[in-house]
Design a protein around this motif. Structure first.
Motif, PDB file in Angstrom:
ATOM      1  N   ALA A   1      32.934 -59.382 -18.133  1.00  0.00           N
ATOM      2  CA  ALA A   1      34.119 -59.625 -17.432  1.00  0.00           C
ATOM      3  C   ALA A   1      35.333 -58.621 -17.878  1.00  0.00           C
ATOM      4  O   ALA A   1      35.551 -58.454 -18.844  1.00  0.00           O
ATOM      5  N   ILE A   2      35.645 -57.924 -16.769  1.00  0.00           N
ATOM      6  CA  ILE A   2      36.717 -56.898 -16.919  1.00  0.00           C
ATOM      7  C   ILE A   2      37.535 -57.288 -15.661  1.00  0.00           C
ATOM      8  O   ILE A   2      37.337 -57.929 -14.709  1.00  0.00           O
ATOM      9  N   CYS A   3      38.896 -56.593 -15.639  1.00  0.00           N
ATOM     10  CA  CYS A   3      39.968 -56.927 -14.666  1.00  0.00           C
ATOM     11  C   CYS A   3      39.617 -56.023 -13.435  1.00  0.00           C
ATOM     12  O   CYS A   3      38.745 -54.982 -13.923  1.00  0.00           O
ATOM     13  N   TRP A   4      40.157 -56.575 -12.340  1.00  0.00           N
ATOM     14  CA  TRP A   4      39.794 -55.764 -11.276  1.00  0.00           C
ATOM     15  C   TRP A   4      40.053 -54.234 -11.144  1.00  0.00           C
ATOM     16  O   TRP A   4      39.285 -53.299 -10.821  1.00  0.00           O
ATOM     17  N   ARG A   5      41.287 -54.176 -11.947  1.00  0.00           N
ATOM     18  CA  ARG A   5      41.745 -52.612 -11.982  1.00  0.00           C
ATOM     19  C   ARG A   5      40.992 -51.872 -12.392  1.00  0.00           C
ATOM     20  O   ARG A   5      40.606 -50.810 -12.312  1.00  0.00           O
ATOM     21  N   CYS A   6      40.320 -52.427 -13.850  1.00  0.00           N
ATOM     22  CA  CYS A   6      39.602 -51.603 -14.692  1.00  0.00           C
ATOM     23  C   CYS A   6      38.213 -51.422 -14.058  1.00  0.00           C
ATOM     24  O   CYS A   6      37.328 -50.304 -14.068  1.00  0.00           O
ATOM     25  N   ASN A   7      37.702 -52.366 -13.134  1.00  0.00           N
ATOM     26  CA  ASN A   7      36.244 -52.267 -12.640  1.00  0.00           C
ATOM     27  C   ASN A   7      36.422 -51.328 -11.480  1.00  0.00           C
ATOM     28  O   ASN A   7      35.590 -50.371 -11.390  1.00  0.00           O
ATOM     29  N   ASN A   8      37.825 -51.044 -10.942  1.00  0.00           N
ATOM     30  CA  ASN A   8      37.807 -50.088  -9.908  1.00  0.00           C
ATOM     31  C   ASN A   8      37.865 -48.573 -10.538  1.00  0.00           C
ATOM     32  O   ASN A   8      37.044 -47.887  -9.793  1.00  0.00           O
ATOM     33  N   GLN A   9      38.594 -48.720 -11.912  1.00  0.00           N
ATOM     34  CA  GLN A   9      38.509 -47.326 -12.539  1.00  0.00           C
ATOM     35  C   GLN A   9      36.937 -46.852 -12.999  1.00  0.00           C
ATOM     36  O   GLN A   9      36.543 -45.543 -12.892  1.00  0.00           O
ATOM     37  N   LYS A  10      36.326 -48.067 -13.364  1.00  0.00           N
ATOM     38  CA  LYS A  10      34.972 -47.833 -13.863  1.00  0.00           C
ATOM     39  C   LYS A  10      34.087 -47.443 -12.759  1.00  0.00           C
ATOM     40  O   LYS A  10      33.109 -46.342 -13.026  1.00  0.00           O
ATOM     41  N   SER A  11      34.162 -47.876 -11.684  1.00  0.00           N
ATOM     42  CA  SER A  11      33.345 -47.622 -10.754  1.00  0.00           C
ATOM     43  C   SER A  11      31.819 -47.766 -10.864  1.00  0.00           C
ATOM     44  O   SER A  11      31.426 -48.723 -11.505  1.00  0.00           O
ATOM     45  N   ASP A  12      31.270 -46.431 -10.978  1.00  0.00           N
ATOM     46  CA  ASP A  12      29.906 -46.614 -11.014  1.00  0.00           C
ATOM     47  C   ASP A  12      29.569 -45.404 -12.400  1.00  0.00           C
ATOM     48  O   ASP A  12      28.596 -44.921 -12.573  1.00  0.00           O
ATOM     49  N   ASN A  13      30.702 -45.410 -13.036  1.00  0.00           N
ATOM     50  CA  ASN A  13      30.613 -44.400 -14.365  1.00  0.00           C
ATOM     51  C   ASN A  13      29.870 -45.275 -15.569  1.00  0.00           C
ATOM     52  O   ASN A  13      30.668 -45.922 -16.199  1.00  0.00           O
ATOM     53  N   LEU A  14      28.688 -44.989 -15.910  1.00  0.00           N
ATOM     54  CA  LEU A  14      28.187 -45.539 -16.974  1.00  0.00           C
ATOM     55  C   LEU A  14      28.613 -45.123 -18.444  1.00  0.00           C
ATOM     56  O   LEU A  14      28.365 -45.700 -19.384  1.00  0.00           O
ATOM     57  N   MET A  15      29.266 -43.933 -18.219  1.00  0.00           N
ATOM     58  CA  MET A  15      30.173 -43.442 -19.524  1.00  0.00           C
ATOM     59  C   MET A  15      31.581 -44.272 -19.567  1.00  0.00           C
ATOM     60  O   MET A  15      32.198 -43.810 -20.757  1.00  0.00           O
TER      61      MET A  15
END
Length: 162
Positions: A123-137
């Motif tokens: 579970a992460i906030c929507w903002r961080c999930n958007n920042q993370k996107s598909d970045n596995l790093m």
């Protein structure tokens, strides 16, 4: 959804449809609660801090609206990494920037058999999930940034006496 069936998925739209259509189906085996739905998983994480930004995550009807104007007045709009104004939107609804989302540590498009595995969800906030996107790093980059920040804080607080 059987793991054998999930192993054979490679079409992005089919994966998205399966994820969306199973939001209210008990398909996640929570070690404490047994089988729960993705919606229950999100609801259980409301009021907890996002593991990346530390902001309290929110969940529930009071944190989304159908009106873009209302979303802006509620403070849901924020700036993306590149400085552009953004509001989280799904369908016709606008969501709070720290609304609880479910992130797949291993991308569900690449590892469809892990789509509902409790150990693959976070579970992460929507903002961080958007920042993370598909970045596995993303997690490692975030930890490195945090460690650098701690180092700078320590050096400011305890300057080198030499």
């Amino acid at each position: 959804m059987s793991k054998v069936r999930l192993d054979t998925l490679y079409d992005a739209s089919e994966i998205r449809d399966i994820w969306e259509n199973n939001q209210t189906v008990p398909c996640i085996k929570d070690p404490k609660e047994g089988l729960i739905t993705p919606n229950m998983y999100r609801a259980n994480k409301g009021s907890k801090p996002c593991p990346y930004c530390g902001q309290k995550m929110v969940h529930g009807r009071q944190y989304y609206t159908k009106s873009k104007t209302e979303a802006i007045s509620r403070g849901y709009q924020y700036k993306t990494v590149d400085g552009k104004p953004y509001i989280n939107q799904a369908g016709s609804l606008y969501f709070h920037q720290h609304y609880v989302t479910i992130d797949h540590k291993l991308n569900k498009a690449r590892f469809p058999e892990k789509m509902f595995d409790y150990d693959n969800l976070e579970a992460i906030c929507w903002r961080c999930n958007n920042q993370k996107s598909d970045n596995l790093m993303f997690e490692l980059e975030h930890k490195l940034e945090h460690l650098r920040s701690l180092k700078e804080s320590v050096f400011r607080r305890y300057p080198n006496p030499h």
